[in-house]
Design a protein around this motif. Structure first.
Motif, PDB file in Angstrom:
ATOM      1  N   TYR A  46     -13.276  -3.375   7.674  1.00 13.35           N
ATOM      2  CA  TYR A  46     -12.855  -4.738   7.331  1.00 13.35           C
ATOM      3  C   TYR A  46     -11.413  -4.739   6.850  1.00 13.35           C
ATOM      4  O   TYR A  46     -10.604  -5.588   7.263  1.00 13.35           O
ATOM      5  CB  TYR A  46     -13.758  -5.322   6.252  1.00 13.35           C
ATOM      6  CG  TYR A  46     -13.407  -6.747   5.895  1.00 13.35           C
ATOM      7  CD1 TYR A  46     -13.911  -7.820   6.621  1.00 13.35           C
ATOM      8  CD2 TYR A  46     -12.536  -7.020   4.844  1.00 13.35           C
ATOM      9  CE1 TYR A  46     -13.574  -9.121   6.313  1.00 13.35           C
ATOM     10  CE2 TYR A  46     -12.193  -8.325   4.515  1.00 13.35           C
ATOM     11  CZ  TYR A  46     -12.716  -9.369   5.257  1.00 13.35           C
ATOM     12  OH  TYR A  46     -12.369 -10.653   4.958  1.00 13.35           O
ATOM     13  N   TYR A  47     -11.050  -3.777   5.983  1.00 14.13           N
ATOM     14  CA  TYR A  47      -9.679  -3.743   5.488  1.00 14.13           C
ATOM     15  C   TYR A  47      -8.697  -3.466   6.620  1.00 14.13           C
ATOM     16  O   TYR A  47      -7.608  -4.041   6.672  1.00 14.13           O
ATOM     17  CB  TYR A  47      -9.515  -2.698   4.379  1.00 14.13           C
ATOM     18  CG  TYR A  47      -8.105  -2.686   3.854  1.00 14.13           C
ATOM     19  CD1 TYR A  47      -7.673  -3.671   2.968  1.00 14.13           C
ATOM     20  CD2 TYR A  47      -7.188  -1.735   4.285  1.00 14.13           C
ATOM     21  CE1 TYR A  47      -6.356  -3.703   2.522  1.00 14.13           C
ATOM     22  CE2 TYR A  47      -5.873  -1.757   3.851  1.00 14.13           C
ATOM     23  CZ  TYR A  47      -5.468  -2.751   2.971  1.00 14.13           C
ATOM     24  OH  TYR A  47      -4.164  -2.788   2.549  1.00 14.13           O
ATOM     25  N   VAL A  74      -8.537  -7.158  -3.263  1.00 12.99           N
ATOM     26  CA  VAL A  74      -7.429  -6.401  -2.682  1.00 12.99           C
ATOM     27  C   VAL A  74      -6.223  -6.430  -3.610  1.00 12.99           C
ATOM     28  O   VAL A  74      -5.527  -5.418  -3.782  1.00 12.99           O
ATOM     29  CB  VAL A  74      -7.064  -6.963  -1.288  1.00 12.99           C
ATOM     30  CG1 VAL A  74      -5.773  -6.340  -0.772  1.00 12.99           C
ATOM     31  CG2 VAL A  74      -8.200  -6.702  -0.303  1.00 12.99           C
ATOM     32  N   ALA A 101     -11.096  -1.793  -3.383  1.00 12.37           N
ATOM     33  CA  ALA A 101     -11.378  -3.226  -3.287  1.00 12.37           C
ATOM     34  C   ALA A 101     -12.859  -3.523  -3.096  1.00 12.37           C
ATOM     35  O   ALA A 101     -13.271  -4.689  -3.182  1.00 12.37           O
ATOM     36  CB  ALA A 101     -10.578  -3.831  -2.134  1.00 12.37           C
ATOM     37  N   ARG A 131      -5.613   3.542   4.065  1.00  7.96           N
ATOM     38  CA  ARG A 131      -6.396   2.301   4.178  1.00  7.96           C
ATOM     39  C   ARG A 131      -7.780   2.471   3.572  1.00  7.96           C
ATOM     40  O   ARG A 131      -8.292   1.578   2.892  1.00  7.96           O
ATOM     41  CB  ARG A 131      -6.519   1.895   5.645  1.00  7.96           C
ATOM     42  CG  ARG A 131      -5.261   1.311   6.269  1.00  7.96           C
ATOM     43  CD  ARG A 131      -5.458   1.102   7.741  1.00  7.96           C
ATOM     44  NE  ARG A 131      -4.326   0.421   8.356  1.00  7.96           N
ATOM     45  CZ  ARG A 131      -4.123   0.336   9.664  1.00  7.96           C
ATOM     46  NH1 ARG A 131      -4.996   0.907  10.495  1.00  7.96           N
ATOM     47  NH2 ARG A 131      -3.078  -0.301  10.143  1.00  7.96           N
ATOM     48  N   ARG A 140       0.832  -1.207   0.000  1.00 15.01           N
ATOM     49  CA  ARG A 140       0.000   0.000   0.000  1.00 15.01           C
ATOM     50  C   ARG A 140       0.866   1.257   0.000  1.00 15.01           C
ATOM     51  O   ARG A 140       0.547   2.261  -0.667  1.00 15.01           O
ATOM     52  CB  ARG A 140      -0.907  -0.029   1.245  1.00 15.01           C
ATOM     53  CG  ARG A 140      -1.714   1.225   1.451  1.00 15.01           C
ATOM     54  CD  ARG A 140      -2.805   1.018   2.488  1.00 15.01           C
ATOM     55  NE  ARG A 140      -2.313   0.672   3.812  1.00 15.01           N
ATOM     56  CZ  ARG A 140      -1.929   1.549   4.732  1.00 15.01           C
ATOM     57  NH1 ARG A 140      -1.956   2.856   4.447  1.00 15.01           N
ATOM     58  NH2 ARG A 140      -1.530   1.152   5.922  1.00 15.01           N
ATOM     59  N   GLU A 179      -5.328  -5.728   7.816  1.00 17.49           N
ATOM     60  CA  GLU A 179      -3.951  -5.273   8.030  1.00 17.49           C
ATOM     61  C   GLU A 179      -3.500  -5.508   9.467  1.00 17.49           C
ATOM     62  O   GLU A 179      -2.325  -5.781   9.717  1.00 17.49           O
ATOM     63  CB  GLU A 179      -3.810  -3.790   7.680  1.00 17.49           C
ATOM     64  CG  GLU A 179      -3.670  -3.527   6.203  1.00 17.49           C
ATOM     65  CD  GLU A 179      -3.022  -2.181   5.912  1.00 17.49           C
ATOM     66  OE1 GLU A 179      -2.633  -1.475   6.868  1.00 17.49           O
ATOM     67  OE2 GLU A 179      -2.908  -1.831   4.723  1.00 17.49           O
ATOM     68  N   ALA A 198      -9.590   0.257   0.639  1.00 13.39           N
ATOM     69  CA  ALA A 198     -10.897  -0.360   0.875  1.00 13.39           C
ATOM     70  C   ALA A 198     -11.891   0.035  -0.216  1.00 13.39           C
ATOM     71  O   ALA A 198     -12.648  -0.801  -0.717  1.00 13.39           O
ATOM     72  CB  ALA A 198     -11.420   0.046   2.253  1.00 13.39           C
TER      73      ALA A 198
END
Length: 281
Positions: free
Chosen positions: A57-58, A77, A51, A44, A21, A62, A48
């Protein structure tokens, strides 16, 4: 400082996702660039969105709090992070790791006698066998002559990062170093508990800042085929192409064969190197 614990990291998935990322910006993914960023890479929330999953959730992915992502989520992802085929395979391996061994067993790799005889029969082609952590398990006479200037001739990574000869030998050292580390990272995804792997990563992390930097990038790539640019102290510049073959009887081993373009200056230099090597016997 990374001292080698990374191959068996309890949250290998999260470490990999964060590293990849950090290497992407909004401009790489078609997202608008808004506001000043405190750290490089996508946020993040942006991953997300790309994706198609929730930011919560993402984040749990991580942080290692989501241990069983579906194949569909992993593929989404992977697309969001622009992963290539090798990196996607690595993502799946670290997301669904094999059961951990309670006591890692040292792996002893041996080259079959028939393969050794095959190597020795190629008098005009440098060829060698690599183990899963790029240990040089066997080489023929011409490969030995090609790498004769190295002190650390037992492992491709130690040769590249710890041997002073490497920067003179590799005309594109950066590319050679990146390829070696990416291959080792692939091995770490396959068997993170391997003792030889852990020891090698620990040694290189302590002794080489260049290795530490590249290891933290989490690039993943296996050896296939490529052109290599060398400078040999006796015969000068060489451009050699290599092919890599998996050894069926020992799937963790790879046979690497170098060749020069027929009729090229590199072919003449390789022939001269073979003659010089034979004369010393």
């Amino acid at each position: 400082m990374d001292t080698g614990k990374d191959p068996a990291d309890e949250n290998a998935l999260g470490v990999f996702l964060r590293a990849r990322r950090a290497r992407l910006g909004p401009e790489d993914t078609g997202l608008p660039t808004t506001g000043r960023r405190r750290v490089p890479g996508l946020r993040r929330e942006e991953v997300a969105t790309l994706a198609g999953v929730s930011a919560d959730y993402y984040t749990r992915l991580e942080q290692g709090r989501e241990r069983h992502p579906s194949q569909q989520v992993l593929e989404a992802v992977a697309r969001a992070l622009r992963l290539d085929g090798e990196a996607v395979a690595h993502l799946h391996r670290v997301a669904t790791p094999a059961p951990r061994r309670t006591r890692p067993v040292p792996r002893v790799e041996r080259v079959a006698p028939n393969l050794r005889r095959l190597l020795d029969g190629w008098s005009d082609t440098p060829a060698f066998v690599l183990g899963h952590t790029l240990d040089v398990l066997a080489r023929n006479q011409l490969a030995g002559a090609l790498f004769a200037g190295f002190t650390h001739a037992d492992n491709m990574l130690r040769m590249t990062f710890l041997d002073p000869a490497a920067h003179h030998f590799h005309r594109d050292w950066d590319r050679a170093a990146e390829a070696c580390v990416a291959t080792l990272r692939r091995a770490a995804g396959i068997d993170p508990d391997d003792r030889r792997l852990t020891e090698l990563v620990g040694e290189l992390s302590v002794k080489s800042a260049g290795f530490r930097t590249l290891w933290a990038r989490h690039e993943v790539r296996g050896k296939t085929r490529e052109a290599k640019l060398f400078h040999h102290p006796e015969v000068g510049d060489l451009e050699l192409h290599y092919e890599t073959f998996t050894v069926n009887g020992a799937p963790t081993q790879q046979l690497v064969v170098y060749q020069a373009e027929p009729g090229s200056p590199s072919a003449d230099a390789l022939s001269l190197l073979g003659s010089l090597s034979a004369a010393r016997l």
